[in-house]
Write a protein that holds these residues in place. Structure first.
Motif, short mmCIF file in Angstrom:
data_model
loop_
_atom_site.label_atom_id
_atom_site.label_comp_id
_atom_site.label_asym_id
_atom_site.label_seq_id
_atom_site.Cartn_x
_atom_site.Cartn_y
_atom_site.Cartn_z
N ALA A 85 0.70 -1.39 -0.17
CA ALA A 85 -0.07 -0.02 0.01
C ALA A 85 0.88 1.28 0.14
N LYS A 86 2.03 1.30 0.89
CA LYS A 86 2.99 2.35 0.72
C LYS A 86 3.43 2.60 -0.39
N SER A 87 3.86 1.63 -1.33
CA SER A 87 4.56 1.80 -2.52
C SER A 87 3.82 2.60 -3.54
N GLN A 88 2.44 2.72 -3.51
CA GLN A 88 1.73 3.68 -4.39
C GLN A 88 2.25 5.03 -4.36
N ASP A 89 2.00 5.78 -5.32
CA ASP A 89 2.49 7.11 -5.27
C ASP A 89 1.43 8.20 -4.99
N GLY A 90 1.72 9.30 -4.50
CA GLY A 90 0.95 10.38 -4.25
C GLY A 90 -0.23 9.97 -3.37
N LYS A 91 -1.24 10.60 -3.86
CA LYS A 91 -2.66 10.47 -3.06
C LYS A 91 -3.05 9.11 -2.87
N THR A 92 -2.85 8.16 -3.78
CA THR A 92 -3.35 6.82 -3.64
C THR A 92 -2.49 6.16 -2.54
N ASN A 93 -1.33 6.55 -2.25
CA ASN A 93 -0.33 5.90 -1.18
C ASN A 93 -1.21 6.17 0.14
N ARG A 94 -1.59 7.55 0.24
CA ARG A 94 -2.13 7.39 1.65
C ARG A 94 -3.50 6.72 1.77
N GLN A 95 -4.15 6.65 0.75
CA GLN A 95 -5.53 6.01 0.63
C GLN A 95 -5.44 4.63 0.81
N SER A 96 -4.34 4.24 0.09
CA SER A 96 -3.95 2.69 0.29
C SER A 96 -3.81 2.12 1.61
N ARG A 97 -2.95 3.11 2.37
CA ARG A 97 -2.44 2.74 3.76
C ARG A 97 -3.75 2.83 4.69
N ILE A 98 -4.74 3.88 4.57
CA ILE A 98 -5.66 3.72 5.16
C ILE A 98 -6.68 2.94 4.88
N ALA A 99 -6.90 2.54 3.60
CA ALA A 99 -7.59 1.22 3.46
C ALA A 99 -7.23 0.04 4.23
N THR A 100 -5.66 -0.34 3.93
CA THR A 100 -5.23 -1.49 4.44
C THR A 100 -5.47 -1.27 6.21
N LEU A 101 -5.28 -0.39 6.87
CA LEU A 101 -5.55 -0.16 8.24
C LEU A 101 -7.05 -0.46 8.60
N VAL A 102 -7.78 -0.09 7.83
CA VAL A 102 -9.52 -0.15 8.14
C VAL A 102 -9.71 -1.69 7.96
N ARG A 103 -9.10 -2.36 6.75
CA ARG A 103 -9.54 -3.61 6.62
C ARG A 103 -8.97 -4.49 7.56
N TRP A 104 -7.67 -4.23 8.36
CA TRP A 104 -6.85 -4.76 9.47
C TRP A 104 -7.66 -4.90 10.47
N GLY A 105 -8.30 -3.44 10.79
CA GLY A 105 -9.12 -3.19 11.99
C GLY A 105 -10.45 -4.01 11.97
N HIS A 106 -11.00 -4.19 10.98
CA HIS A 106 -12.15 -5.01 10.81
C HIS A 106 -11.80 -6.57 11.04
N GLU A 107 -10.64 -7.01 10.52
CA GLU A 107 -10.44 -8.39 10.88
C GLU A 107 -9.84 -8.57 12.31
N ALA A 108 -9.18 -7.54 12.86
CA ALA A 108 -8.78 -7.74 14.28
C ALA A 108 -9.69 -7.76 15.17
N ILE A 109 -11.11 -6.89 14.80
CA ILE A 109 -12.14 -6.71 15.68
C ILE A 109 -12.75 -8.38 15.82
N LEU A 110 -13.06 -8.60 14.42
CA LEU A 110 -13.58 -10.27 14.40
C LEU A 110 -12.80 -11.22 14.89
N ASN A 111 -11.58 -11.06 14.95
CA ASN A 111 -10.55 -12.09 15.47
C ASN A 111 -10.88 -12.00 17.11
N ARG A 112 -10.71 -10.76 17.70
CA ARG A 112 -10.84 -10.63 19.04
C ARG A 112 -12.17 -11.46 19.64
#
Length: 693
Positions: free
Chosen positions: A618-645
């Motif tokens: 996600a970080k390797s993408q350039d410009g604005k997409t870089n930040r959006q991809s990192r946010i999206a990854t954190l959101v997806r990880w957050g949902h997974e972590a909540i369900l795992n917990r």
């Protein structure tokens, strides 16, 4: 209409009554089966009975001197299939010995209120169940008595005269050879006694001797003086089932490489006639903590006994352990001591705030707040309207919400694209196939071309942290850093320079340190400086990593912040309404570790691994997409972590550990932790690594 049914007159009932039938033999079998491993029950009940008698005779009956030592002997005789247990604990009075000792559910008067180790009056039959016959003899303040027990029958044996001091002797004959051989396994028996009775063995006035076919060994406690203490608390309160409870004298040690019989938290109970605890009643190993094998602890759980204690004295019922703060404490220690220290990523505050806002908006309410008294205790703040900062009393710790650090003042990068700071859920980007992975911190400049990163050597990185975010004035504060030196690095010798900014704005340079880190390795996170700080307010701790001997631009730099005496209101800002209070980034080359939701005292924190290939992609993408991809990854990880917990908590309730030697939890609990969560992290890493090749 149903007619009222009236009871018999007392005289009528007396003339008709019959004793309810009971199968004593079957009950005796169930008493033995309360223990997963019968030999462990024999050891536990014998030691517990002797200790209870010793305390009672010293303090209540006062039939033995206050300074009398306790001596317990286990004599295992394999050729004769016999076990003999002898103590000098003062013995039992006539009434207790003849009418309580060999009875079922007939504890002595001193045990009925649960203030002693035993409380159920079944211990003798656990011991005698080892064989076909048991003979008990006691000597107490001039009284001498004997009993012979065979199954559900007993006979007095006043002809016995084997004791020369006040105490008790039990001889079990015709023992089951398989169980007796377990008791003849010296290493196994000593390890079990140490694990369950460590606190008793630590007393200089208690000696436990093990004799196996004539060979004698004194069981010694584990020497804990050389173990590093990670956590101590005198009292910790919690609620369960609408009632308040307390754990006392909590202590947790670091265990790395040492072979000890302790796992997780040994929840122990005491005896009203002595100080401290003496016996473990629950070995609690909370799931989904990767470094639990590197920690162990003890606490006084006497407040929970005998109400929640099972018949075998080796477990706690009603899932009360899940209401205790023990798991949260282990999780905090895992982050502070073993994860290497949190780091900051580019555009840290903007990305974290956006990800948290999307997560909380998606869930709408706290999934861990069921309204039940036995839930996790995490409360969701008001969902609508702007929250007012929490009022702080002097010395209180404020919640560590998403406080914004002024990156201008700290020399960090600022974001000129302010309108993009918050990402709506419908703007989450899709993965791009035309990007190259990057392995260093990089630069998020929108104008930078991907080609600039091609062929660059991997760069060493430094992260810094404190053990916690809030401290009291006068606390000794450890300022730590971690160096990660990639395999392709050209450097191995480094100079680290630290700086501490005080609440007044003044800056203190910390003494430079020289570190050698081999290529492909990282330091353990224990290096740094120690400061005792009295002034209240916000501190900023910065570190810079240089090539050894160089004084030009640093190879890498980073910072973190902490508070002494709590936050001021103006520093709190407007916190996000959340059940997840923050996202912490802990770099790790363990790719099974992507994310984890862990509890704090007030809410929860999402712990993520920014070194995982999925996040790097996600970080390797350039410009604005870089930040959006990192946010999206954190959101997806957050949902997974909540369900795992949520699933982990469900497993801990529905598949609890059932006492000594129980392995049933592995079927679901350990499968989920090790085979599902960790394996998914590894497979995901392989998938993203494959995309980047």
């Amino acid at each position: 209409m149903t007619a009222e049914t009236s009871g018999l007159e007392d005289a009528q009932f007396e003339s008709r009554k019959e004793e309810i039938e009971q199968d004593v033999d079957r009950t005796l079998t169930r008493v033995v089966e309360d223990y997963k491993n019968h030999w462990q029950g024999v050891l536990g009940e014998s030691i517990q009975n002797s200790y209870d008698a010793w305390c009672t005779n010293k303090n209540e009956r006062q039939t033995i001197p206050q300074n009398q030592d306790l001596y317990i002997t286990f004599d295992v005789d394999i050729p004769n299939r016999r076990l003999t247990v002898t103590d000098n604990a003062g013995g039992m009075p006539r009434e207790t010995f003849y009418h309580k000792f060999a009875g079922l559910d007939t504890p002595g008067e001193e045990k009925e209120d649960g203030d002693y180790g035993g409380a159920y009056g079944r211990g003798f039959h656990v011991i005698s169940g080892l064989g076909q016959q048991a003979i008990a003899e006691t000597l107490h303040d001039g009284f001498s008595g004997g009993l012979e027990v065979r199954g559900r029958f007993q006979a007095r044996r006043d002809d016995l005269d084997e004791l020369d001091v006040d105490g008790t002797r039990v001889v079990v004959s015709e023992c089951e050879i398989e169980k007796l051989l377990q008791l003849a396994n010296e290493e196994q028996v000593i390890e079990h006694i140490q694990a369950r009775f460590q606190r008793l063995l630590e007393n200089d006035n208690v000696t436990l001797e093990l004799i196996i076919d004539g060979e004698s060994t004194i069981v010694e406690p584990i020497d804990l003086s050389d173990y590093e203490i990670l956590y101590e608390a005198k009292e910790v309160e919690f609620e369960h089932g609408g009632e308040d409870h307390v754990l006392r004298d909590i202590i947790i040690y670091r265990k790395e490489g040492e072979d000890t019989p302790f796992r997780g938290m040994s929840m122990c109970k005491g005896n009203v006639g002595s100080d401290g605890t003496f016996m473990r009643v629950k070995e609690y190993r909370p799931r989904h903590i990767n470094h639990l094998d590197k920690m162990f602890g003890f606490c006084d759980a006497s407040d929970l006994c005998p109400e929640y204690e099972n018949n075998a004295h080796n477990d706690l019922r009603s899932n009360i352990v899940n209401s205790t703060p023990i798991k949260r404490i282990f999780e905090e220690l895992e982050r502070e001591e073993f994860a290497g220290g949190p780091t900051r990523i580019d555009e840290h505050d903007e990305i974290v705030e956006a990800a948290l806002e999307i997560l909380h908006d998606n869930w709408g309410e706290n999934p861990f707040d069921s309204g039940d008294d036995e839930d996790s205790g995490v409360e969701l703040e008001e969902e609508e309207g702007e929250m007012e900062p929490e009022e702080l009393e002097e010395g209180d710790d404020a919640r560590d919400g998403p406080t914004t650090v002024a990156t201008d003042d700290l020399g960090g990068q600022t974001d000129d694209n302010e309108d993009d700071d918050v990402l709506d859920s419908d703007e989450l980007p899709t993965a791009r196939d035309d990007v190259d992975a990057e392995t260093d911190k990089g630069d998020d400049d929108d104008d930078k071309d991907d080609e600039d990163d091609v062929g660059e050597d991997p760069v060493p990185e430094i992260s810094c942290r404190t053990r916690k975010r809030f401290f009291e004035p006068g606390d000794e504060i450890e300022l730590r850093y971690t160096i990660e030196n990639p395999g392709g690095s050209e450097e191995r010798d480094f100079s680290v320079r630290g700086e501490l900014e005080y609440p007044s704005g003044t800056e203190e340079e910390l003494e430079s340190q020289i570190k050698t880190v081999e290529r492909g390795e990282r330091t353990g996170g224990a290096d740094g400086w120690s400061k005792e700080l009295d002034n209240e307010g916000k501190y900023v701790f910065r570190v810079k990593l240089y090539e050894k001997g160089a004084r030009k631009e640093p190879i890498d730099d980073t910072y973190t912040y902490f508070f002494v005496g709590g936050k001021e209101e103006e520093q709190i800002g407007t916190p996000t309404s959340s059940f997840i209070e923050d996202i912490d980034f802990f770099p790790s080359d363990d790719y099974s570790n992507r994310h984890k939701l862990q509890a704090t005292e007030d809410a929860m924190v999402l712990v993520v691994n920014p070194s995982h290939p999925e996040f790097l992609y996600a970080k390797s993408q350039d410009g604005k997409t870089n930040r959006q991809s990192r946010i999206a990854t954190l959101v997806r990880w957050g949902h997974e972590a909540i369900l795992n917990r949520m699933l982990t908590d469900k497993i801990e309730v529905d598949v609890p550990v059932k006492g000594e030697g129980d392995e049933e939890e592995k079927s679901i609990g350990e499968f989920f932790d090790q085979e599902y969560v960790n394996k998914l992290g590894e497979l995901t890493a392989n998938a993203y690594a494959g995309v980047d090749e």
